[in-house]
Write a protein that holds these residues in place. Structure first.
Motif, PDB file in Angstrom:
ATOM      1  N   SER A 164      30.302  41.476  43.811  1.00  0.00           N
ATOM      2  CA  SER A 164      31.594  41.058  44.353  1.00  0.00           C
ATOM      3  C   SER A 164      32.245  39.905  43.607  1.00  0.00           C
ATOM      4  N   ASP A 165      31.441  38.956  43.143  1.00  0.00           N
ATOM      5  CA  ASP A 165      31.999  37.739  42.558  1.00  0.00           C
ATOM      6  C   ASP A 165      32.102  37.787  41.039  1.00  0.00           C
ATOM      7  N   VAL A 166      31.148  38.422  40.397  1.00  0.00           N
ATOM      8  CA  VAL A 166      31.026  38.311  38.944  1.00  0.00           C
ATOM      9  C   VAL A 166      31.627  39.500  38.206  1.00  0.00           C
ATOM     10  N   ILE A 167      31.142  40.684  38.488  1.00  0.00           N
ATOM     11  CA  ILE A 167      31.552  41.863  37.706  1.00  0.00           C
ATOM     12  C   ILE A 167      33.047  42.151  37.823  1.00  0.00           C
ATOM     13  N   PRO A 168      33.637  42.204  39.027  1.00  0.00           N
ATOM     14  CA  PRO A 168      35.074  42.477  39.096  1.00  0.00           C
ATOM     15  C   PRO A 168      35.923  41.367  38.497  1.00  0.00           C
ATOM     16  N   ALA A 169      35.440  40.121  38.543  1.00  0.00           N
ATOM     17  CA  ALA A 169      36.192  39.024  37.920  1.00  0.00           C
ATOM     18  C   ALA A 169      36.214  39.189  36.406  1.00  0.00           C
ATOM     19  N   ILE A 170      35.070  39.567  35.831  1.00  0.00           N
ATOM     20  CA  ILE A 170      35.016  39.812  34.389  1.00  0.00           C
ATOM     21  C   ILE A 170      35.917  40.983  34.021  1.00  0.00           C
ATOM     22  N   GLU A 171      35.920  42.013  34.843  1.00  0.00           N
ATOM     23  CA  GLU A 171      36.794  43.173  34.596  1.00  0.00           C
ATOM     24  C   GLU A 171      38.260  42.762  34.598  1.00  0.00           C
ATOM     25  N   ALA A 172      38.584  41.745  35.391  1.00  0.00           N
ATOM     26  CA  ALA A 172      39.970  41.257  35.453  1.00  0.00           C
ATOM     27  C   ALA A 172      40.316  40.369  34.265  1.00  0.00           C
ATOM     28  N   GLY A 173      39.304  39.965  33.485  1.00  0.00           N
ATOM     29  CA  GLY A 173      39.544  39.118  32.323  1.00  0.00           C
ATOM     30  C   GLY A 173      39.093  37.679  32.493  1.00  0.00           C
ATOM     31  N   SER A 174      38.489  37.368  33.643  1.00  0.00           N
ATOM     32  CA  SER A 174      38.047  35.998  33.929  1.00  0.00           C
ATOM     33  C   SER A 174      36.620  35.770  33.433  1.00  0.00           C
TER      34      SER A 174
END
Length: 230
Positions: A178-188
């Motif tokens: 929830s916190d890491v993978i989708p944030a990286i996918e968003a470019g963060s």
């Protein structure tokens, strides 16, 4: 200000999962005459996953899933007193004191003002607001987002609204899913701070090869990381 820093709440800033584990143990005791502990755990997890789309994350959904599981495993014969005890257990979860994790208050105080701090958490609105107020950390955040789920689109929206976009943001939390993978996918940047107890639904493989993935031992290491990446 430079980066926007997003922080998860439950089991990143304060203890949470331990209360679910304690309540599940109590649930197992209540249903001991009807099913073995391992079987109950499997049935409860299945109910929780099945009900996420209906009830969302949090204590209320967990309580309803316990009641549903009790009805299923007893084939509708669960005593009313047991249902009452399950409801009592759910209500007790909503009154547990908030215990912040090590390094959290001091680290947030030093980061506040230098960075935009955004609390990004999912779960029941009232319960999350209660825990934030009780934690004493509320004034340190520039914004609070209580969401139904966390996805790439969630982070793109939040970091555009409360910062300079996802590429100029970092998300810090204990859940890879929830916190890491989708944030990286968003470019963060996605910063994983493991907790000893993490709900199995939140487990995922570490994106070790992702250039913007980092793993820390505790929140206090965030400041060093920020200095390293400039």
């Amino acid at each position: 200000m430079s980066l926007t820093l997003g922080f998860d709440a439950d089991d990143t800033l304060w203890q949470n999962e331990q209360f679910f584990r304690l309540t599940e143990a109590r649930f197992t005791e209540l249903l001991a005459d009807f099913a073995e502990a391992d079987h109950l755990a499997e049935r409860l997890l299945a109910a929780e996953r099945r009900n996420l789309a209906r009830y969302g994350f949090g204590i209320k959904g967990f309580t309803l899933s316990m009641i549903e599981t009790a009805i299923e495993v007893t084939e509708g014969r669960v005593p009313a007193a047991t249902i009452g005890a399950i409801l009592d257990a759910g209500r007790e979860m909503l009154t547990h004191p908030v215990e912040t994790l090590p390094h959290v208050p001091d680290t947030l105080e030093r980061l506040a003002g230098e960075y935009r701090l955004v609390l990004i958490t999912k779960g029941d609105l009232f319960d999350q607001e209660r825990k934030l107020a009780a934690s004493g950390l509320g004034d340190l955040f520039d914004a609070v987002e209580i969401v139904s789920d966390k996805s790439r689109a969630t982070y793109e929206r939040i970091f555009a609204q409360h910062g300079d976009g996802a590429e100029r943001a970092m998300m810090i939390g204990n859940s890879l899913k929830s916190d890491v993978i989708p944030a990286i996918e968003a470019g963060s940047w996605g910063v994983f701070v493991p907790h000893d107890l993490t709900w199995v639904h939140e487990h995922a493989e570490e994106p070790a090869q992702a250039p913007r993935f980092r793993r820390l031992s505790h929140i206090g290491e965030v400041e060093d990381l920020l200095r390293q990446i400039g």
